[in-house]
Design an enzyme around this catalytic site. Structure first.
Site, PDB file in Angstrom:
ATOM      1  N   ASP A 129     -10.851   4.176   4.976  1.00  0.00           N
ATOM      2  CA  ASP A 129     -10.146   3.969   3.716  1.00  0.00           C
ATOM      3  C   ASP A 129     -11.200   4.110   2.600  1.00  0.00           C
ATOM      4  O   ASP A 129     -12.400   4.053   2.887  1.00  0.00           O
ATOM      5  CB  ASP A 129      -9.553   2.552   3.777  1.00  0.00           C
ATOM      6  CG  ASP A 129      -9.100   2.034   2.436  1.00  0.00           C
ATOM      7  OD1 ASP A 129      -8.281   2.702   1.812  1.00  0.00           O
ATOM      8  OD2 ASP A 129      -9.563   0.944   2.033  1.00  0.00           O
ATOM      9  N   ASP A 131     -11.033   2.817  -1.363  1.00  0.00           N
ATOM     10  CA  ASP A 131     -11.253   1.672  -2.273  1.00  0.00           C
ATOM     11  C   ASP A 131     -11.383   0.374  -1.500  1.00  0.00           C
ATOM     12  O   ASP A 131     -10.538   0.048  -0.671  1.00  0.00           O
ATOM     13  CB  ASP A 131     -10.086   1.563  -3.260  1.00  0.00           C
ATOM     14  CG  ASP A 131     -10.112   2.682  -4.269  1.00  0.00           C
ATOM     15  OD1 ASP A 131     -10.882   2.596  -5.226  1.00  0.00           O
ATOM     16  OD2 ASP A 131      -9.382   3.673  -4.065  1.00  0.00           O
ATOM     17  N   ASP A 304      -9.230  -1.960   3.980  1.00  0.00           N
ATOM     18  CA  ASP A 304      -9.210  -3.314   3.402  1.00  0.00           C
ATOM     19  C   ASP A 304      -7.847  -3.744   2.899  1.00  0.00           C
ATOM     20  O   ASP A 304      -7.650  -4.898   2.540  1.00  0.00           O
ATOM     21  CB  ASP A 304     -10.181  -3.389   2.221  1.00  0.00           C
ATOM     22  CG  ASP A 304      -9.645  -2.640   1.009  1.00  0.00           C
ATOM     23  OD1 ASP A 304      -9.178  -1.501   1.173  1.00  0.00           O
ATOM     24  OD2 ASP A 304      -9.663  -3.210  -0.102  1.00  0.00           O
TER      25      ASP A 304
HETATM   26  O1  LIG Z   1      -6.166   3.466   0.070  1.00  0.00           O
HETATM   27  P1  LIG Z   1      -7.288   3.195  -0.883  1.00  0.00           P
HETATM   28  O2  LIG Z   1      -8.352   4.259  -0.882  1.00  0.00           O
HETATM   29  O3  LIG Z   1      -7.868   1.803  -0.687  1.00  0.00           O
HETATM   30  O4  LIG Z   1      -6.579   3.230  -2.327  1.00  0.00           O
HETATM   31  C1  LIG Z   1      -5.662   2.174  -2.723  1.00  0.00           C
HETATM   32  C2  LIG Z   1      -5.627   2.087  -4.242  1.00  0.00           C
HETATM   33  O5  LIG Z   1      -7.023   1.999  -4.623  1.00  0.00           O
HETATM   34  C3  LIG Z   1      -7.323   2.030  -6.019  1.00  0.00           C
HETATM   35  O6  LIG Z   1      -6.966   0.765  -6.596  1.00  0.00           O
HETATM   36  C4  LIG Z   1      -7.776  -0.329  -6.109  1.00  0.00           C
HETATM   37  O7  LIG Z   1      -9.171  -0.097  -6.457  1.00  0.00           O
HETATM   38  C5  LIG Z   1      -9.413  -0.066  -7.911  1.00  0.00           C
HETATM   39  C6  LIG Z   1     -10.889   0.303  -8.107  1.00  0.00           C
HETATM   40  O8  LIG Z   1     -11.750  -0.553  -7.403  1.00  0.00           O
HETATM   41  C7  LIG Z   1      -9.046  -1.450  -8.506  1.00  0.00           C
HETATM   42  O9  LIG Z   1      -9.283  -1.439  -9.904  1.00  0.00           O
HETATM   43  C8  LIG Z   1      -7.555  -1.731  -8.204  1.00  0.00           C
HETATM   44  O10 LIG Z   1      -7.208  -3.044  -8.654  1.00  0.00           O
HETATM   45  C9  LIG Z   1      -7.298  -1.656  -6.687  1.00  0.00           C
HETATM   46  O11 LIG Z   1      -5.891  -1.808  -6.388  1.00  0.00           O
HETATM   47  C10 LIG Z   1      -6.638   3.206  -6.704  1.00  0.00           C
HETATM   48  O12 LIG Z   1      -6.875   3.151  -8.103  1.00  0.00           O
HETATM   49  C11 LIG Z   1      -5.136   3.260  -6.380  1.00  0.00           C
HETATM   50  O13 LIG Z   1      -4.580   4.442  -6.945  1.00  0.00           O
HETATM   51  C12 LIG Z   1      -5.000   3.345  -4.863  1.00  0.00           C
HETATM   52  O14 LIG Z   1      -3.629   3.441  -4.512  1.00  0.00           O
END
Ligand SMILES: O=P(O)(O)OC[C@H]1O[C@H](O[C@H]2O[C@H](CO)[C@@H](O)[C@H](O)[C@H]2O)[C@H](O)[C@@H](O)[C@@H]1O
Length: 376
Positions: A129, A131, A304
């Site tokens: 994954d 983020d 995560d």
């Molecule tokens: O599947 P992932 O790669 O984990 O993506 C899921 C979402 O991640 C991002 O949002 C998350 O991370 C951001 C930066 O650290 C944070 O600001 C936010 O609160 C988190 O939810 C991304 O911006 C989303 O578009 C993804 O869906």
């Protein structure tokens, strides 16, 4: 499941499927889970009944907000990051039940030997994954950069094992963060390698426009266009406005039955209402890579977020490989092992590469050098 192919997009190989194959393939999305009995300690067995919350069907009230606070507590630590304006976010360390939780979801680092015991002689396939796993969670989604050190670790892992990034972000965006052309990318929660129905895509464009109007009303909120999915972020919104934001978002998507709403870490996710998720993407990638139906394949999936649970469940049901959850707090999960934060993911990736090198030299995991395995 035919007609999938690998193409080069901006020099990045991406698994794609032709539009005909999409409609052909959707009726056959469910794979019979093969069974390969797995020996090992009881904590290696998967956890049943992992939670899955779908806001579109969650009924009245916003009890999901409570769930979200528990899953992703608001606890801002100032960052040592060199990226201006981007603070690292960290989950609270002092959650009472973490200690008992980690007994049933042991550290993949301290128990590296157990994780890899059943992988010997098998083809490890790495799923990561983005983020919160490869990059720390930060306030600004556009600033969620991964470190050069992490990039190197992923590059090393990919030089030994087929490696895929499975993200909620669109393929182009996550690939522009990762910057490694040798990886497979499954963006928009896996939709970028599969593709949604056209109708759903057009609805999404209209919804995107409406959501942009809504977020103007709620200070701190923002909409991110992930091509096949939309993310409404509220990490920077006052907590008392979360319910209002959720209600407004629900109102917008109410007229679009082809879209559904779920949530991640302080983010509302709008995506096509089809049976497609990171778990399906994982299965699709395994099949595309020619690893489906092979008992000697050992997939490892590190993630995560709630959306990663679908992938953990697939591995659990298949009794193949392991899911590793990245969390500092106790969470209901189908992952078998845990890592506390991206820094531990980095160490785990180093261990994996060293494990591979030692296996090639015919040495055992106990001889792992250079990486500190005991994290306690
Ligand atoms: O599947 P992932 O790669 O984990 O993506 C899921 C979402 O991640 C991002 O949002 C998350 O991370 C951001 C930066 O650290 C944070 O600001 C936010 O609160 C988190 O939810 C991304 O911006 C989303 O578009 C993804 O869906």
């Amino acid at each position: 499941m035919t007609k999938q192919s690998l193409v080069m997009k901006d020099d990045i190989p991406v698994a794609v499927v032709s539009p005909e194959a999409i409609s052909e393939a959707f009726p056959h999305l469910s794979y019979p889970p093969p069974h390969s009995p797995m020996a090992g300690p009881s904590y290696l067995k998967c956890k049943k009944h992992a939670r899955r919350l779908d806001l579109a069907t969650a009924g009245r009230g916003n009890s999901w907000i409570e769930s979200m606070i528990i899953l992703s507590p608001t606890h801002v630590k100032s960052s040592s990051s060199s990226q201006a304006g981007c603070s690292s976010m960290s989950a609270a360390d002092n959650v009472e039940d973490y200690d008992s939780w980690v007994k049933t979801h042991p550290s993949a680092l301290s128990n590296f030997e157990d994780v890899m015991a059943t992988a010997k002689g098998k083809q490890v396939v790495m799923f990561l994954d983005y983020d919160g796993t490869l990059s720390p969670i930060v306030l600004d989604p556009d600033c969620a950069f991964m470190s050069d050190e992490m990039r190197e670790a992923v590059r090393e892992v990919a030089s030994h094992f087929p490696t895929a990034i499975v993200s909620g972000r669109c393929t182009e965006k996550v690939a522009s963060f990762v910057k490694l052309s040798e990886l497979y990318y499954a963006g928009s929660h896996g939709l970028d390698i599969k593709g949604p129905e056209e109708g759903a895509y057009h609805s999404k464009v209209k919804v995107y426009k409406s959501l942009r109007e809504i977020v103007k009303i709620i200070p701190g909120s923002r909409v991110e266009n992930n091509k096949f999915c939309l993310s409404v972020h509220f990490r920077c919104v006052e907590e008392k406005k979360w319910s209002l934001l959720a209600d407004l978002v629900k109102l917008v998507i109410m007229d679009y039955p082809k879209l559904k709403l779920s949530y991640g870490r302080k983010v509302l996710e709008i995506r096509p209402n089809i049976k497609w998720d990171k778990g399906k993407a994982l299965e699709f990638l395994l099949e595309s890579l020619g690893f489906d139906g092979h008992n000697n394949v050992f997939p490892l999936y590190i993630g995560d977020d709630c959306t990663d649970e679908d992938a953990f469940k697939v591995l659990c049901d298949r009794e193949q490989g392991f899911g590793i959850i990245v969390s500092k707090i106790a969470k209901e999960t189908k992952a078998s092992f845990s890592l506390r934060e991206p820094a531990e993911v980095l160490k785990f990736l180093h261990c994996l590469v060293e494990w591979r090198q030692l296996s090639e030299e015919g040495k055992g995991v106990k001889e792992l050098r250079g990486v500190q395995l005991n994290m306690q």
